[in-house]
Design an enzyme around this catalytic site. Structure first.
Site, mmCIF file in Angstrom:
data_model
loop_
_atom_site.group_PDB
_atom_site.id
_atom_site.type_symbol
_atom_site.label_atom_id
_atom_site.label_comp_id
_atom_site.label_asym_id
_atom_site.label_seq_id
_atom_site.Cartn_x
_atom_site.Cartn_y
_atom_site.Cartn_z
ATOM 1 N N HIS A 200 8.488 -24.823 8.778
ATOM 2 C CA HIS A 200 7.418 -25.514 9.510
ATOM 3 C C HIS A 200 6.019 -25.237 8.987
ATOM 4 O O HIS A 200 5.146 -26.096 9.101
ATOM 5 C CB HIS A 200 7.477 -25.136 10.997
ATOM 6 C CG HIS A 200 8.643 -25.741 11.716
ATOM 7 N ND1 HIS A 200 8.827 -25.638 13.080
ATOM 8 C CD2 HIS A 200 9.701 -26.461 11.258
ATOM 9 C CE1 HIS A 200 9.939 -26.273 13.443
ATOM 10 N NE2 HIS A 200 10.507 -26.767 12.340
ATOM 11 N N ASP B 187 0.865 -1.177 0.000
ATOM 12 C CA ASP B 187 0.000 0.000 0.000
ATOM 13 C C ASP B 187 0.909 1.236 0.000
ATOM 14 O O ASP B 187 2.136 1.113 -0.163
ATOM 15 C CB ASP B 187 -1.018 -0.042 1.160
ATOM 16 C CG ASP B 187 -0.384 0.197 2.529
ATOM 17 O OD1 ASP B 187 0.861 0.335 2.613
ATOM 18 O OD2 ASP B 187 -1.132 0.239 3.521
ATOM 19 N N HIS B 188 0.301 2.414 0.161
ATOM 20 C CA HIS B 188 1.086 3.656 0.059
ATOM 21 C C HIS B 188 2.213 3.729 1.092
ATOM 22 O O HIS B 188 3.204 4.416 0.871
ATOM 23 C CB HIS B 188 0.153 4.870 0.205
ATOM 24 C CG HIS B 188 -0.803 4.729 1.350
ATOM 25 N ND1 HIS B 188 -1.952 3.975 1.246
ATOM 26 C CD2 HIS B 188 -0.771 5.191 2.621
ATOM 27 C CE1 HIS B 188 -2.590 3.998 2.409
ATOM 28 N NE2 HIS B 188 -1.898 4.729 3.260
ATOM 29 N N HIS C 86 5.519 -31.779 9.875
ATOM 30 C CA HIS C 86 4.896 -30.472 9.651
ATOM 31 C C HIS C 86 3.850 -30.518 8.537
ATOM 32 O O HIS C 86 2.957 -29.673 8.494
ATOM 33 C CB HIS C 86 5.969 -29.429 9.344
ATOM 34 C CG HIS C 86 6.961 -29.320 10.457
ATOM 35 N ND1 HIS C 86 6.640 -28.820 11.696
ATOM 36 C CD2 HIS C 86 8.260 -29.718 10.537
ATOM 37 C CE1 HIS C 86 7.692 -28.891 12.489
ATOM 38 N NE2 HIS C 86 8.690 -29.439 11.816
ATOM 39 N N CYS D 284 3.035 -3.317 3.982
ATOM 40 C CA CYS D 284 2.221 -2.164 4.375
ATOM 41 C C CYS D 284 2.927 -1.490 5.543
ATOM 42 O O CYS D 284 4.102 -1.780 5.791
ATOM 43 C CB CYS D 284 0.781 -2.563 4.688
ATOM 44 S SG CYS D 284 0.545 -3.615 6.130
ATOM 45 N N GLY D 285 2.264 -0.606 6.254
ATOM 46 C CA GLY D 285 2.943 0.123 7.328
ATOM 47 C C GLY D 285 3.473 -0.808 8.405
ATOM 48 O O GLY D 285 4.645 -0.760 8.772
ATOM 49 N N THR D 286 2.591 -1.678 8.893
ATOM 50 C CA THR D 286 2.984 -2.620 9.948
ATOM 51 C C THR D 286 3.211 -4.036 9.432
ATOM 52 O O THR D 286 3.812 -4.849 10.136
ATOM 53 C CB THR D 286 1.876 -2.706 11.013
ATOM 54 O OG1 THR D 286 0.673 -3.147 10.363
ATOM 55 C CG2 THR D 286 1.637 -1.360 11.689
ATOM 56 N N GLY D 287 2.652 -4.353 8.293
ATOM 57 C CA GLY D 287 2.641 -5.737 7.787
ATOM 58 C C GLY D 287 1.453 -6.525 8.322
ATOM 59 O O GLY D 287 1.143 -7.609 7.833
ATOM 60 N N ILE D 288 0.770 -5.957 9.305
ATOM 61 C CA ILE D 288 -0.306 -6.695 9.973
ATOM 62 C C ILE D 288 -1.587 -6.720 9.130
ATOM 63 O O ILE D 288 -2.212 -7.772 8.950
ATOM 64 C CB ILE D 288 -0.590 -6.104 11.373
ATOM 65 C CG1 ILE D 288 0.641 -6.251 12.263
ATOM 66 C CG2 ILE D 288 -1.784 -6.806 12.022
ATOM 67 C CD1 ILE D 288 0.537 -5.517 13.593
ATOM 68 N N GLY D 289 -1.979 -5.562 8.618
ATOM 69 C CA GLY D 289 -3.197 -5.521 7.802
ATOM 70 C C GLY D 289 -3.084 -6.447 6.605
ATOM 71 O O GLY D 289 -4.024 -7.213 6.297
HETATM 72 C C1 RB5 Z 1 -1.895 2.716 6.315
HETATM 73 O O1 RB5 Z 1 -1.832 3.950 6.928
HETATM 74 C C2 RB5 Z 1 -1.709 1.601 7.329
HETATM 75 O O2 RB5 Z 1 -2.857 1.464 8.098
HETATM 76 C C3 RB5 Z 1 -1.359 0.313 6.638
HETATM 77 O O3 RB5 Z 1 -0.217 0.497 5.884
HETATM 78 C C4 RB5 Z 1 -1.060 -0.886 7.508
HETATM 79 O O4 RB5 Z 1 -0.138 -0.572 8.497
HETATM 80 C C5 RB5 Z 1 -2.190 -1.642 8.011
HETATM 81 O O5 RB5 Z 1 -2.047 -2.680 8.684
#
Ligand code: RB5
Length: 146
Positions: free
Chosen positions: A96, A7-8, A131, A63-68
């Site tokens: 694994h 993403d951005h 595994h 993405c910013g955190t990789g979590i989304g």
């Molecule tokens: C975008 O601002 C941010 O929410 C996205 O990159 C990401 O971190 C979501 O998990």
């Protein structure tokens, strides 16, 4: 061929990964975005689609955190996405979990570490054996909860 998307928040890191892999002779299929503000689930779906269709063997999502990205990617049947910030996790999720997508947080990781995680993820083979049964159980979970 590696499918890649961001993403951005992840564009600079995605470019660094594409450049580094290209220097090693590995081609990436870039599924966007190109710097514009966008919604990470859309990109996750595009990258994972390349894997599910068989066009690409593995994917990388930034993405910013990789979590989304990891939450979105793991909603797709057949995708085992691993959100990694350390080399041990990048190695063991291949050994694994037979993960097929690596998710990285551009606002968390420096470029050097991100490139190292990509290298480890792409060069480590699934161990199979005991595994395999566990990966099969994940597939059963997908079938039970569709
Ligand atoms: C975008 O601002 C941010 O929410 C996205 O990159 C990401 O971190 C979501 O998990």
């Amino acid at each position: 061929m590696i499918a890649i998307g961001c993403d951005h928040a992840g564009c600079d890191m995605k470019k660094a990964i594409i450049d580094a892999l290209s220097e090693k002779g590995l081609e990436c299929k870039d599924m966007g975005c190109n710097g514009e503000r966008c919604d990470y689930p859309v990109i996750a779906e595009a990258v994972c689609g390349e894997i599910i269709s068989g066009s690409c063997e593995k994917g990388i999502l930034v993405c910013g955190t990789g979590i989304g990205m990891s939450i979105a990617a793991n909603k797709i049947r057949g995708i085992r996405a691993a959100h990694c910030s350390d080399s041990f996790s990048a190695r063991y999720t291949r050994l694994h979990n037979d993960s097929n997508v690596l998710c990285l947080g551009a606002r968390i990781l420096g470029e050097g570490l991100a490139l190292e995680l990509v290298d480890i993820f792409l060069s480590t083979d699934f161990e199979g054996g005991r595994h395999q049964k566990r990966v099969d159980l994940i597939k059963e979970l997908e079938n039970k909860n569709n």
